[in-house]
Design an enzyme around this catalytic site. Structure first.
Site, mmCIF file in Angstrom:
data_model
loop_
_atom_site.group_PDB
_atom_site.id
_atom_site.type_symbol
_atom_site.label_atom_id
_atom_site.label_comp_id
_atom_site.label_asym_id
_atom_site.label_seq_id
_atom_site.Cartn_x
_atom_site.Cartn_y
_atom_site.Cartn_z
ATOM 1 C CB THR A 44 6.255 -8.034 3.839
ATOM 2 O OG1 THR A 44 5.556 -8.738 2.924
ATOM 3 C CG2 THR A 44 6.347 -9.685 4.865
ATOM 4 C CE1 TYR A 132 4.390 -3.100 -3.485
ATOM 5 C CE2 TYR A 132 5.006 -2.560 -1.472
ATOM 6 C CZ TYR A 132 4.244 -3.495 -2.364
ATOM 7 O OH TYR A 132 3.607 -5.048 -1.234
ATOM 8 C CE LYS A 160 5.663 -6.424 -3.909
ATOM 9 N NZ LYS A 160 6.157 -6.550 -2.659
ATOM 10 C CB ILE A 202 9.447 -7.628 -4.374
ATOM 11 C CG1 ILE A 202 10.513 -7.572 -5.473
ATOM 12 C CG2 ILE A 202 9.528 -7.343 -3.011
ATOM 13 C CD1 ILE A 202 10.444 -5.633 -5.482
#
Length: 290
Positions: A44, A132, A160, A202
């Site tokens: 992001t 992740y 995540k 997250i």
């Protein structure tokens, strides 16, 4: 070690450079709203378009501004293992509380390659590591069996998981037997994951609805299922609209409307298509965010 609403921070830009002033203001915004931890220079945060030095600038700025008031998790993903080790070591020296490392993108390593990638990194740094997995962006899916192997390494403490699949959460929890924390990487299903054993989320949505996301997580941790799901239902239109185009295009537009940032993106990311403006603005007004 980390729990609750963990925001995947955007990286404010101005004149195609990192906007340090607004980045510092975002840290203060999240601390005031009750966000539990910050991820700097993740997906992001447009990490894919940041140079090595820009990633370090973002990480250092967030750590300095947070002043130990909330944990800072540094996005240090790089495709080459040696480059990832170098960036992670630098983030550790700056004072990051953990490293957040996405699977390598585009090159499509095998499961054994993923195991060796992460195990080499973990052996090279004295910092907690959060894996992740986001196959929709990387074309690389780290399977639960590989996660279970990596969970045996002492400083690999979390993952995540962004598939949003409940079966994936259940598989990881079963195979790892509590040796690794799981974080939702999909805002649309975050409440269900939190109520089913995930340690936190997250979140992209937390960039704009920080207080509500923190409250939802708090309710889940207090086993208030009805309250958690009530907030999730309230946020669902926002969750959906923040993914009508590639992240972080919609969330940066929303934050610009809120007066938090200028909204600039770095090419090849472009501004949110005009056809989505009215709907997103309406949702922001309904949630009293503007």
């Amino acid at each position: 070690m980390f729990s609750g609403s963990i925001v995947a921070l955007v990286t404010p830009m101005r004149n195609d450079s990192v906007d340090v002033h607004h980045l510092r203001e975002l840290v203060e915004f999240h601390i005031a709203k009750g966000t539990h931890a910050l991820v700097a220079a993740g997906t992001t945060g447009e990490a894919g378009t940041l140079s090595h030095s820009e990633k370090l600038l973002v990480i250092k700025t967030v750590i300095e501004q947070a002043k130990e008031r909330v944990p800072v998790i540094a996005g240090t993903a790089m495709n080459a293992t040696k480059d990832c080790i170098e960036l992670t070591q630098q983030a550790m020296e700056y004072g990051a509380h953990a490293a957040f490392i996405m699977t390598p993108a585009y090159i499509k390593p095998t499961q054994e390659g993923l195991y060796l990638h992460y195990s080499h990194i973990a052996q090279s740094v004295a910092i907690p590591i959060i894996l992740y997995n986001v196959p929709g962006r990387t074309a690389c899916d780290m399977l639960p069996e590989t996660v279970a192997r990596l969970a045996k390494i002492s400083n690999i403490i979390g993952i995540k998981e962004a598939t949003g699949q409940m079966t994936r959460l259940q598989q990881i929890l079963r195979l790892c037997e509590g040796s690794i924390d799981v974080y939702s990487g999909d805002d649309l299903t975050a409440a269900q994951w939190l109520l089913s054993g995930a340690k936190g989320v997250i979140s992209v949505t937390a960039n704009v609805a920080a207080k509500l996301m923190a409250k939802m997580c708090d309710l889940a941790m207090d086993d208030d299922q009805a309250g958690c799901l009530r907030i999730q239902e309230q946020l669902m239109p926002l969750h959906e609209l923040l993914f009508v185009e590639s992240n972080p295009i919609p969330v940066k537009w929303a934050m610009k409307k809120m007066g938090l940032i200028g909204g600039e993106l770095r090419l090849p990311m472009t501004e949110l298509s005009e056809k989505h403006h009215q709907a997103l603005e309406k949702v922001l007004k309904n949630l009293e965010l503007i």
